[in-house]
Structure formats: C-alpha cells, structure tokens
Design a protein around this motif. Structure first.
Motif, PDB file in Angstrom:
ATOM      1  N   ASP A   1      -3.846   7.681  -0.672  1.00 40.46           N
ATOM      2  CA  ASP A   1      -4.403   7.154   0.807  1.00 40.46           C
ATOM      3  C   ASP A   1      -4.605   5.664  -0.581  1.00 40.46           C
ATOM      4  O   ASP A   1      -5.622   5.610  -1.223  1.00 40.46           O
ATOM      5  CB  ASP A   1      -4.529   7.150   1.023  1.00 40.46           C
ATOM      6  N   CYS A   2      -4.044   4.416  -0.029  1.00 39.27           N
ATOM      7  CA  CYS A   2      -4.437   3.091  -0.501  1.00 39.27           C
ATOM      8  C   CYS A   2      -4.367   1.924   0.652  1.00 39.27           C
ATOM      9  O   CYS A   2      -3.930   1.811   1.770  1.00 39.27           O
ATOM     10  CB  CYS A   2      -2.873   2.465  -2.026  1.00 39.27           C
ATOM     11  N   GLN A   3      -5.704   1.669  -0.192  1.00 40.98           N
ATOM     12  CA  GLN A   3      -6.118   0.365   1.129  1.00 40.98           C
ATOM     13  C   GLN A   3      -6.785  -1.260   0.083  1.00 40.98           C
ATOM     14  O   GLN A   3      -7.271  -1.136  -0.769  1.00 40.98           O
ATOM     15  CB  GLN A   3      -6.763   0.298   1.364  1.00 40.98           C
TER      16      GLN A   3
ATOM     17  N   ARG B   1     -10.624  15.727  -4.232  1.00 35.11           N
ATOM     18  CA  ARG B   1     -10.193  14.717  -4.221  1.00 35.11           C
ATOM     19  C   ARG B   1     -10.856  13.871  -5.298  1.00 35.11           C
ATOM     20  O   ARG B   1     -11.686  14.241  -6.264  1.00 35.11           O
ATOM     21  CB  ARG B   1     -10.853  13.967  -3.069  1.00 35.11           C
TER      22      ARG B   1
ATOM     23  N   ASN C   1      -2.198  14.126  -0.030  1.00 40.56           N
ATOM     24  CA  ASN C   1      -1.817  12.351   0.826  1.00 40.56           C
ATOM     25  C   ASN C   1      -2.451  11.974  -0.335  1.00 40.56           C
ATOM     26  O   ASN C   1      -3.820  12.173  -0.867  1.00 40.56           O
ATOM     27  CB  ASN C   1      -2.529  12.295   1.480  1.00 40.56           C
TER      28      ASN C   1
ATOM     29  N   ILE D   1      -8.657   3.835  -3.463  1.00 39.03           N
ATOM     30  CA  ILE D   1      -7.102   4.585  -3.462  1.00 39.03           C
ATOM     31  C   ILE D   1      -7.908   6.296  -3.652  1.00 39.03           C
ATOM     32  O   ILE D   1      -8.845   6.630  -4.216  1.00 39.03           O
ATOM     33  CB  ILE D   1      -6.922   4.721  -4.969  1.00 39.03           C
TER      34      ILE D   1
ATOM     35  N   GLU E   1      -5.583  13.330  -2.783  1.00 37.52           N
ATOM     36  CA  GLU E   1      -5.979  14.219  -1.884  1.00 37.52           C
ATOM     37  C   GLU E   1      -5.315  15.836  -2.867  1.00 37.52           C
ATOM     38  O   GLU E   1      -4.307  16.011  -3.285  1.00 37.52           O
ATOM     39  CB  GLU E   1      -5.211  14.665  -0.581  1.00 37.52           C
TER      40      GLU E   1
ATOM     41  N   SER F   1       1.599   4.270  -2.832  1.00 41.30           N
ATOM     42  CA  SER F   1       1.445   5.421  -2.648  1.00 41.30           C
ATOM     43  C   SER F   1       2.187   6.334  -3.290  1.00 41.30           C
ATOM     44  O   SER F   1       1.881   7.095  -4.047  1.00 41.30           O
ATOM     45  CB  SER F   1       0.887   5.779  -1.134  1.00 41.30           C
TER      46      SER F   1
ATOM     47  N   GLU G   1       0.637  -1.346   0.562  1.00 44.78           N
ATOM     48  CA  GLU G   1      -0.255   0.025   0.282  1.00 44.78           C
ATOM     49  C   GLU G   1       0.748   1.049  -0.032  1.00 44.78           C
ATOM     50  O   GLU G   1       0.426   2.309  -1.238  1.00 44.78           O
ATOM     51  CB  GLU G   1      -0.899   0.538   1.182  1.00 44.78           C
ATOM     52  N   ARG G   2       1.809   0.946   0.409  1.00 44.73           N
ATOM     53  CA  ARG G   2       2.870   1.795   1.260  1.00 44.73           C
ATOM     54  C   ARG G   2       4.121   2.965  -0.498  1.00 44.73           C
ATOM     55  O   ARG G   2       3.701   3.606  -1.139  1.00 44.73           O
ATOM     56  CB  ARG G   2       3.735   2.405   2.274  1.00 44.73           C
TER      57      ARG G   2
END
Length: 130
Positions: free
Chosen positions: A35-37, A107, A33, A45, A48, A16, A12-13
């Motif tokens: 963000d990935c999950q 976003r 930012n 994803i 921002e 990103s 995930e990091r």
C-alpha cells in the motif's frame, strides 16, 4: 499535456507494483499487498508479508536477533534501489527514506520524504497539485 500527467492514485498504484517487482526480482520474495499513500511531500508505504521464509525459519527457532540484523542489512542494501524507484516513479528526489519491520506481523513500514510534492492531475476537483 495535462492528460499525460498521472493522477495521485495512478502514481500510488505504479509505485506499489514497482516495489513488488523490485522485491521479487532482487530478493526472490513475493510480498503480500503493498500500500502506498502520497501525502504532499511524503509517501507512506506498507509492505505485507515482508519477512522471507528463511527469516521466518530463523525466527521460529529463537533467532530473532539474527533475523533483525539480517533484515536490517537487506533493507540497507536495497534502499538505494528503492530510492531510485520512488524518484523515477514520482519524478521528485527522495530526501530521506525511513523504514522499520515488525517480525511479529511481518510488515514493513516506510516513509519517503520528498523534496517537493509530486505533480499530479486533479480528479473531479480534488484540489491536487497540477
């Protein structure tokens, strides 16, 4: 070989960071930012500050329709590179990549649908696939 397999968090990091670099290199735009999950065969994803300064200027001058068209065209143009980046990072083909942007909040949300779950190393018995 298990130690060379990344954890879900590491994937995930990495994803990103690579998405931020892609937007910076291809569009000259620094995202906020990213963000990935990863959820099994899907990745959520959130980008921002995804609206560029020229797009913000147009929107503030009442050209929201033009901004939406420009942003849509840019998203469509960068989508093949995003697909390749995701596939290379997680090691699984992307079946579908869905995206939409809210000008009001700046976003962009994306959902990448994968052909299978990425292989990740379990951490502390989290039950992740290995």
């Amino acid at each position: 070989m298990t130690n060379s397999m990344p954890t879900r968090g590491q994937l995930e990091r990495a994803l990103s960071q690579r998405i931020q670099a892609l937007y910076r290199n291809q569009l000259g735009h620094r995202l906020g930012n990213v963000d990935c999950q990863i959820f099994d065969e899907k990745i959520a994803i959130v980008l921002e500050n995804a609206v560029t300064q020229p797009e913000q200027l147009l929107a503030s001058n009442g050209k929201e329709d033009l901004v939406e068209q420009i942003h849509s065209d840019i998203s469509e143009a960068i989508q093949p590179q995003l697909r390749e980046l995701i596939e290379t990072t997680v090691g699984v083909p992307v079946v579908d990549l869905l995206a939409d942007t809210k000008l009001e909040t700046e976003r962009t949300g994306m959902i990448a649908v994968l052909s299978d779950s990425p292989r990740v190393r379990a951490v502390n018995g989290s039950g992740a696939k290995s």
